[in-house]
Design an enzyme around this catalytic site. Sequence first.
Site, PDB file in Angstrom:
ATOM      1  N   LYS A   1       3.090   7.735 -28.482  1.00  0.00           N
ATOM      2  CA  LYS A   1       2.278   6.781 -27.712  1.00  0.00           C
ATOM      3  C   LYS A   1       1.027   6.547 -28.532  1.00  0.00           C
ATOM      4  CE  LYS A   1       0.318   5.894 -23.146  1.00  0.00           C
ATOM      5  NZ  LYS A   1       0.922   4.589 -22.906  1.00  0.00           N
TER       6      LYS A   1
ATOM      7  N   HIS B   1      -1.308  -7.720 -22.738  1.00  0.00           N
ATOM      8  CA  HIS B   1      -2.137  -6.708 -23.412  1.00  0.00           C
ATOM      9  C   HIS B   1      -2.353  -7.026 -24.907  1.00  0.00           C
ATOM     10  CE1 HIS B   1      -1.273  -4.844 -19.686  1.00  0.00           C
ATOM     11  NE2 HIS B   1      -0.206  -4.166 -20.042  1.00  0.00           N
TER      12      HIS B   1
ATOM     13  N   ALA C   1       0.790  -1.232   0.000  1.00  0.00           N
ATOM     14  CA  ALA C   1       0.000   0.000   0.000  1.00  0.00           C
ATOM     15  C   ALA C   1       0.822   1.282   0.000  1.00  0.00           C
ATOM     16  CB  ALA C   1      -0.939   0.006   1.192  1.00  0.00           C
TER      17      ALA C   1
ATOM     18  N   ARG D   1       5.177  -2.881   4.260  1.00  0.00           N
ATOM     19  CA  ARG D   1       6.319  -3.049   5.175  1.00  0.00           C
ATOM     20  C   ARG D   1       6.634  -1.757   5.909  1.00  0.00           C
ATOM     21  NH1 ARG D   1       9.688  -6.878   1.346  1.00  0.00           N
ATOM     22  NH2 ARG D   1       8.971  -5.302  -0.075  1.00  0.00           N
TER      23      ARG D   1
HETATM   24  C1  BG6 Z   1       2.104  -1.889 -18.281  1.00  0.00           C
HETATM   25  C2  BG6 Z   1       3.546  -2.145 -18.603  1.00  0.00           C
HETATM   26  O1  BG6 Z   1       1.402  -3.092 -18.131  1.00  0.00           O
HETATM   27  O2  BG6 Z   1       1.508  -1.135 -19.330  1.00  0.00           O
HETATM   28  C3  BG6 Z   1       4.296  -0.852 -18.864  1.00  0.00           C
HETATM   29  O3  BG6 Z   1       4.153  -2.827 -17.516  1.00  0.00           O
HETATM   30  C4  BG6 Z   1       3.577  -0.032 -19.907  1.00  0.00           C
HETATM   31  O4  BG6 Z   1       5.624  -1.123 -19.275  1.00  0.00           O
HETATM   32  C5  BG6 Z   1       2.110   0.136 -19.557  1.00  0.00           C
HETATM   33  O5  BG6 Z   1       4.208   1.232 -19.984  1.00  0.00           O
HETATM   34  C6  BG6 Z   1       1.348   0.804 -20.685  1.00  0.00           C
HETATM   35  O6  BG6 Z   1       0.043   1.054 -20.280  1.00  0.00           O
HETATM   36  P1  BG6 Z   1      -0.808   2.188 -20.973  1.00  0.00           P
HETATM   37  O7  BG6 Z   1      -2.171   2.024 -20.415  1.00  0.00           O
HETATM   38  O8  BG6 Z   1      -0.169   3.490 -20.624  1.00  0.00           O
HETATM   39  O9  BG6 Z   1      -0.719   1.918 -22.445  1.00  0.00           O
END
Ligand code: BG6
Length: 509
Positions: free
Chosen positions: A363, A258, A30, A63
């Site tokens: 992105k 994913h 947490a 912890r």
């Molecule tokens: C996570 C990964 O599961 O997803 C990360 O561990 C990654 O490395 C992230 O950056 C990406 O998630 P999102 O929702 O920002 O595309």
Amino acid sequence: MQDVGLSIAGQGIICAEIQSGPCGFVVFGASGDLVRRKLLVSLFCLFQQGLTNEHFFILGAGRKELSDEQFRKDTEQVIREKTKELSSADLDKFLNMLYYIAGDYSEPSFYNAIKSKIEQISTKHQVGENIIFYLSVPPFLYPVIIEHLGLAKLSCRQKTKIVVEKPFGRDLQSASELNQSILKCFTESQVYRIDHYLGKETVQNILMFRFANSIFEPVWNRNYIDHVQITIAESDGIGHRAAYYEHSGALRDMFQNHVLQMLTLAAMEPPISFEADSIRDEKSKLLKSIRPFIVDELDQHIIRAQYGEGMVKGKKAVSYKSEHSVADNSKTETYVAAKMFVDNPRWKDVPFYMRTGKRLSAKYTEIAITFKQVPHSMFASIGLDDMPANVLVFQIQPGEGIILNFQAKHPGSKTCISTLSMNFKYSELFGTEMPESYQRLLLDCMLGDQTLYTRQDTIETSWKILTPVLEAWQNSNTSPFEYPAGAESFPAADNLIESDGRKWRKISE
Ligand code: BG6
């Protein structure tokens, strides 16, 4: 290409959002970053929308020594930073439902103390038996905590649930061992393996789009679809996560979960109902239909690469090997591209091209379904090359939406054609920001709905597909290809698709 708008038609919106019943959250790890940034902020948003019950509490376990007061203060700070529309009265009420307990994860006494604290605060908040244990700790602690929860008889109530974050194992063997240790103490109906991509609105929309419309399903097959591309591109590097990432790499970090989850939703057969297990049965069947990689021919089907130095969005970026705490000779892949096939009647021989990588130009996440081109051009002076194939895109990031590209007559001369784009953006059409994916997932867990959580067999099948690749890479003398940070693509990735006469779609924000 020109954009065509969309509007809400017909009877408008039909929603069924339900408030959860009384519930207590016990969060391990947490004091960590993820818990505060994602989990507690999401729980607060649900609370503010009236979706958590008034009989509710959160018990942070970790912890680090913290008092309830300190835990509340830290949480308040993050919530104030991260929440745009905030009612201070709601925040005060929420903070009063927060508690903290410190201890050593390997000590039975810690779990006895947790048990007493749960009993005490459950009585105070009249929560009853719906307790959710949320593991947000490093994976080596999963079996430790789970075993102790079992020993302390904290797992045995029927309504108790356990949420396990990724990474869920690092290959087939470790994933099935973890499943076995969980299933010694909990039944599958109590286990929620979280993949935050499944909480994203567009990802959920894939099923509604496919199965609540009659016009797409008849063409959703090898007769009409040329190929599918799935892209999860990130412009960020690994940040401060070298310790985790060095032992993970893109195949484990993004692809196994994913990317494959998005593939299952785009390609699965219609489930018999929108019930958790009907959907998860179809996802599992789909994964089992994926053609296994042939280890001797890996290079033609899957490639790995690592970012070198470069420029990302105008800023200089160091190579992966120069990132803090990364080994100089690291072979960890930060990029994976694969060509996969689903051997069933619907998809036989339709390639699925999938890629994910860090430090790319933007992105950007999408699933793009490219239909077959028209077989013949009847328009004099317009050749087949002037009529690009129809593409349907589920855009997941940066903006969530759906785009359909098609040809139409351009005003003017008799045979003037142009490609139009029917472009639906959630935020523009519904005028709201997309909820953080954790909100959907946490609410579902409180409601006991496992639809968006991954089942044991699905996890193991996905590792079964990828474990031979991981082993081959581990035993290989060759290193990953290198791409410059900030690249959109690079020759090794291009070859994978261009050798089939196709091209990657552009990655653009
Ligand atoms: C996570 C990964 O599961 O997803 C990360 O561990 C990654 O490395 C992230 O950056 C990406 O998630 P999102 O929702 O920002 O595309």
